[in-house]
Design a protein around this motif. Sequence first.
Motif, PDB file in Angstrom:
ATOM      1  N   THR A   1       0.861  -1.294  -0.011  1.00  0.00           N
ATOM      2  CA  THR A   1      -0.114   0.024   0.049  1.00  0.00           C
ATOM      3  C   THR A   1       0.960   1.459  -0.126  1.00  0.00           C
ATOM      4  O   THR A   1       0.554   2.170  -0.848  1.00  0.00           O
ATOM      5  CB  THR A   1      -0.894   0.100   1.228  1.00  0.00           C
ATOM      6  N   ALA A   2       1.850   1.139   0.761  1.00  0.00           N
ATOM      7  CA  ALA A   2       2.647   2.349   0.901  1.00  0.00           C
ATOM      8  C   ALA A   2       3.502   2.572  -0.492  1.00  0.00           C
ATOM      9  O   ALA A   2       3.834   3.754  -1.043  1.00  0.00           O
ATOM     10  CB  ALA A   2       3.792   2.317   1.803  1.00  0.00           C
ATOM     11  N   GLY A   3       3.936   1.698  -1.098  1.00  0.00           N
ATOM     12  CA  GLY A   3       4.491   1.553  -2.498  1.00  0.00           C
ATOM     13  C   GLY A   3       3.839   1.923  -3.491  1.00  0.00           C
ATOM     14  O   GLY A   3       4.055   3.024  -4.265  1.00  0.00           O
TER      15      GLY A   3
ATOM     16  N   ALA B   1       1.201   4.016  -3.123  1.00  0.00           N
ATOM     17  CA  ALA B   1       0.870   5.662  -2.809  1.00  0.00           C
ATOM     18  C   ALA B   1       1.927   6.324  -2.991  1.00  0.00           C
ATOM     19  O   ALA B   1       1.794   7.427  -3.737  1.00  0.00           O
ATOM     20  CB  ALA B   1       0.663   5.463  -1.408  1.00  0.00           C
ATOM     21  N   TYR B   2       3.262   5.872  -2.937  1.00  0.00           N
ATOM     22  CA  TYR B   2       4.147   6.563  -3.196  1.00  0.00           C
ATOM     23  C   TYR B   2       4.290   6.823  -4.962  1.00  0.00           C
ATOM     24  O   TYR B   2       4.593   7.777  -5.361  1.00  0.00           O
ATOM     25  CB  TYR B   2       5.604   5.883  -2.862  1.00  0.00           C
ATOM     26  N   TYR B   3       4.447   5.735  -5.306  1.00  0.00           N
ATOM     27  CA  TYR B   3       4.017   5.727  -6.759  1.00  0.00           C
ATOM     28  C   TYR B   3       3.206   6.624  -7.592  1.00  0.00           C
ATOM     29  O   TYR B   3       3.375   7.368  -8.548  1.00  0.00           O
ATOM     30  CB  TYR B   3       3.984   4.328  -7.408  1.00  0.00           C
TER      31      TYR B   3
ATOM     32  N   LEU C   1       1.839   9.070  -5.969  1.00  0.00           N
ATOM     33  CA  LEU C   1       2.028  10.580  -5.857  1.00  0.00           C
ATOM     34  C   LEU C   1       3.403  11.141  -6.458  1.00  0.00           C
ATOM     35  O   LEU C   1       3.385  12.231  -6.807  1.00  0.00           O
ATOM     36  CB  LEU C   1       2.229  10.942  -4.250  1.00  0.00           C
ATOM     37  N   SER C   2       4.177  10.544  -6.814  1.00  0.00           N
ATOM     38  CA  SER C   2       5.403  10.967  -7.354  1.00  0.00           C
ATOM     39  C   SER C   2       5.282  10.673  -8.881  1.00  0.00           C
ATOM     40  O   SER C   2       5.848  11.731  -9.499  1.00  0.00           O
ATOM     41  CB  SER C   2       6.540   9.991  -7.108  1.00  0.00           C
ATOM     42  N   ASN C   3       4.288  10.128  -9.555  1.00  0.00           N
ATOM     43  CA  ASN C   3       4.029  10.387 -10.894  1.00  0.00           C
ATOM     44  C   ASN C   3       2.651  11.037 -11.403  1.00  0.00           C
ATOM     45  O   ASN C   3       2.187  10.700 -12.417  1.00  0.00           O
ATOM     46  CB  ASN C   3       3.756   8.834 -11.610  1.00  0.00           C
TER      47      ASN C   3
END
Length: 71
Positions: free
Chosen positions: A14-16, A18-20, A22-24
Amino acid sequence: MGKLITFILAIAVTAGVAYYALSNAPRDSDPEGETSQAKRQLDNVRGAAGRIESDADQRARELEQKMGDSQ
């Protein structure tokens, strides 16, 4: 023990994700300084609403003419 490992893996995934996401994420405006994507989308929606309203008015006029002819 298995449930704890599953829970930790689920949190990591889930964190991965979310990070992906938000970063893209797409940026608000074009690099050339043109109108933002949100404004273009709003303009497109306004145009579509205008076309729908015009079509509904035209159908109402046609129906009114048909009803007037039948009386």
